[in-house]
Design a protein around this motif. Structure first.
Motif, PDB file in Angstrom:
ATOM      1  N   GLU A 139       0.732  -1.122   0.001  1.00  0.00           N
ATOM      2  CA  GLU A 139      -0.235   0.048  -0.053  1.00  0.00           C
ATOM      3  C   GLU A 139       0.919   1.476   0.159  1.00  0.00           C
ATOM      4  OE1 GLU A 139      -2.737  -0.124   3.291  1.00  0.00           O
ATOM      5  OE2 GLU A 139      -3.907  -1.733   2.361  1.00  0.00           O
ATOM      6  N   LYS A 142       2.239   1.681  -3.421  1.00  0.00           N
ATOM      7  CA  LYS A 142       0.995   2.491  -4.205  1.00  0.00           C
ATOM      8  C   LYS A 142       1.008   3.679  -3.919  1.00  0.00           C
ATOM      9  CE  LYS A 142      -1.344  -2.153  -5.091  1.00  0.00           C
ATOM     10  NZ  LYS A 142      -2.639  -2.813  -5.146  1.00  0.00           N
ATOM     11  N   LEU A 286       0.556   6.298   4.868  1.00  0.00           N
ATOM     12  CA  LEU A 286       0.431   4.899   4.639  1.00  0.00           C
ATOM     13  C   LEU A 286       1.921   4.296   5.294  1.00  0.00           C
ATOM     14  CD1 LEU A 286      -0.775   4.495   1.168  1.00  0.00           C
ATOM     15  CD2 LEU A 286      -1.842   3.342   3.086  1.00  0.00           C
ATOM     16  N   SER A 290       2.575   1.652   7.758  1.00  0.00           N
ATOM     17  CA  SER A 290       3.962   0.461   7.452  1.00  0.00           C
ATOM     18  C   SER A 290       4.539   0.459   8.735  1.00  0.00           C
ATOM     19  CB  SER A 290       4.496   0.874   6.339  1.00  0.00           C
ATOM     20  OG  SER A 290       5.618  -0.002   5.717  1.00  0.00           O
TER      21      SER A 290
END
Length: 465
Positions: A139, A142, A286, A290
């Motif tokens: 993610e 991306k 994100l 992470s």
């Protein structure tokens, strides 16, 4: 986005191809005019190095996503080794870092003679379950890709604004050349008329000299504006990547009509700069996700098969030739789950740092929205005022034209001196230039409004009508 200001450049000579373009017929269709601007934008998109840089960076980020997705693929390593080393060994535990292990039972003493050995292995390691770590990394990749795409879109959008602005600059200077040439024609007529009147004794000889001086000044002014035309064309050429599309079409009608005021309201949510800010916020959030997932356990599955050879026998005897072939074969499979128990304490400052970065990006987005809304309002107001000025400018020109004709007749009749004619001519010249500049300002204000709305169609839909 900064407003482009038409500068005064040093003179640069035109090439033969450029001169040919200026000699093309001026009667061109609206479709040709619109098509050539489209060609400029397309050429800039394809050829301009900075845009190509952004495209390549986006492509690189696409492969970064694929790399993270490939994290589900197991690791399979094949190895083979030979060695020549001593076999002295001792029992007991030792932390393995920086120490090369030796297999086998402890030796009775130190024997510094070396013996050969060999080994080959096939090892497989797979992490099928990462408790969300792999998904968070994908993610994040991306999110970085979306940021790269938004950055590419903003770069392209801004560059298109620059190209259109440079094109308008070039069209303005090209149109002003006609005004300057018309001023030269008037100066030449007045000079010829003065020479005739001086020769007939109706005017003093100083009139002829004065009009000749005015004619020379008009020629110098034309040279200056031609120098600007050359420079604006070269600047435009740079923005499209160094080569203009063939068939240069000069829109001589652009500064003869005014764009419409009623444009409607465009939401800023689609503005490329807003999209870049949103992508930045998403990427930072994100990244925080992470980091938080990195302290979760990992399940690892492994298997191995290997062969081993040694120049030392089980009874301690040495047979060097045995070290070059495999004597024993083994296999193994297993599973392991690892919990980084103390990692959370080490990473807490890193989490806090990323939380602050994410919060900062949200505030930066709010600042961008505030700035664009302000600039949008200013651009709308400037456009309306520019249109109003463009509507009034022709009236000044018509008045100056009427005055010039009247004064010219009075001069011919001997009622006024040369100074009044020159003043009237300069007023007419400035009024004609003012009309062109006022129309240019209206179109430029329309471009600025389209730029701050994030929608170039507001400009393109009216251009070339």
């Amino acid at each position: 986005m900064k407003r482009l200001i038409l500068p005064v450049f040093p003179k640069i000579s035109l090439t033969a191809g450029m001169l040919f373009c200026f000699l093309l017929p001026q009667r061109v269709t609206a479709q040709q005019i619109k098509s050539y601007l489209d060609s400029l934008l397309h050429t800039a998109t394809v050829n301009y190095p900075l845009i190509r840089v952004k495209k390549l960076q986006t492509q690189a980020l696409q492969y970064a996503v694929k790399y993270k997705q490939n994290g589900l693929i197991p690791s399979l390593n094949a190895s083979y080794q030979v060695d020549y080393a001593t076999a002295n060994n001792i029992t007991g535990m030792i932390y393995p870092q920086y120490i090369t292990p030796i297999s086998g039972p402890p030796s009775k003493g130190n024997d510094y003679s070396g013996v050969p050995g060999s080994a080959a292995a096939l090892n497989l390691q797979w992490e099928p379950i990462t408790f969300g770590q792999r998904g968070a990394e994908i993610e994040l990749a991306k999110g970085k890709l979306q940021y790269g795409q938004a950055d590419e879109n903003l770069t392209l959008f801004q560059h298109q604004v620059y190209v259109i602005g440079a094109w308008l600059n070039y069209l303005l200077v090209s149109d002003l050349i006609k005004v300057y040439q018309s001023n030269i024609d008037k100066s030449a007529f007045n000079l010829k008329q003065a020479q005739t009147l001086v020769a007939s004794g109706l005017r003093p000889g100083t009139d002829s000299s004065s009009f000749h001086s005015e004619y020379t000044r008009a020629e110098m002014q034309l040279i200056t504006i031609e120098r600007q035309r050359d420079s604006t064309l070269i600047a435009l050429k740079e923005l499209v990547g160094g080569k203009l599309p063939v068939g240069l079409v000069i829109d001589s009608a652009l500064f003869k009509h005014i764009p419409e005021v009623a444009l409607g309201d465009t939401a800023l949510t689609d503005h490329p700069e807003i999209q870049l800010g949103k992508a930045n916020v998403a990427a930072n959030e994100l990244a925080l996700k992470s980091l938080r997932r990195s302290i979760l356990p990992r399940l690892t599955l492994w298997s191995t098969g290997y062969g081993r050879g040694s120049g030392i026998g089980a009874d301690g005897s040495i047979n060097s030739s045995d070290g070059w072939r495999f004597q024993r074969y083994n296999y193994g499979v297993g599973a392991q789950i690892a919990f980084p128990l103390l990692e959370i304490f080490r990473q807490k400052p890193l989490w806090k740092q990323q939380e602050l970065i994410a919060a900062s990006s949200r505030e930066q987005l709010a600042q961008t929205e505030l700035r664009l809304n302000t600039q949008k309002e200013i651009a709308a107001s400037n456009f309306q005022k520019a249109v109003q000025s463009a509507q009034l400018a022709p009236q000044q020109f018509y008045s100056a034209q009427y005055t010039y004709k009247a004064i010219q007749s009075r001069y011919k009749s001997g009622l006024i001196n040369y100074y009044d004619v020159i003043q009237a001519q300069q007023l007419l010249f400035q009024s004609a230039a003012t009309v062109k500049i006022a129309y240019y300002a209206a179109w430029r204000a329309l471009l600025n409004e389209a730029a701050y709305n994030g929608n170039l169609n507001l400009f393109l839909n009216q251009y070339g009508k």
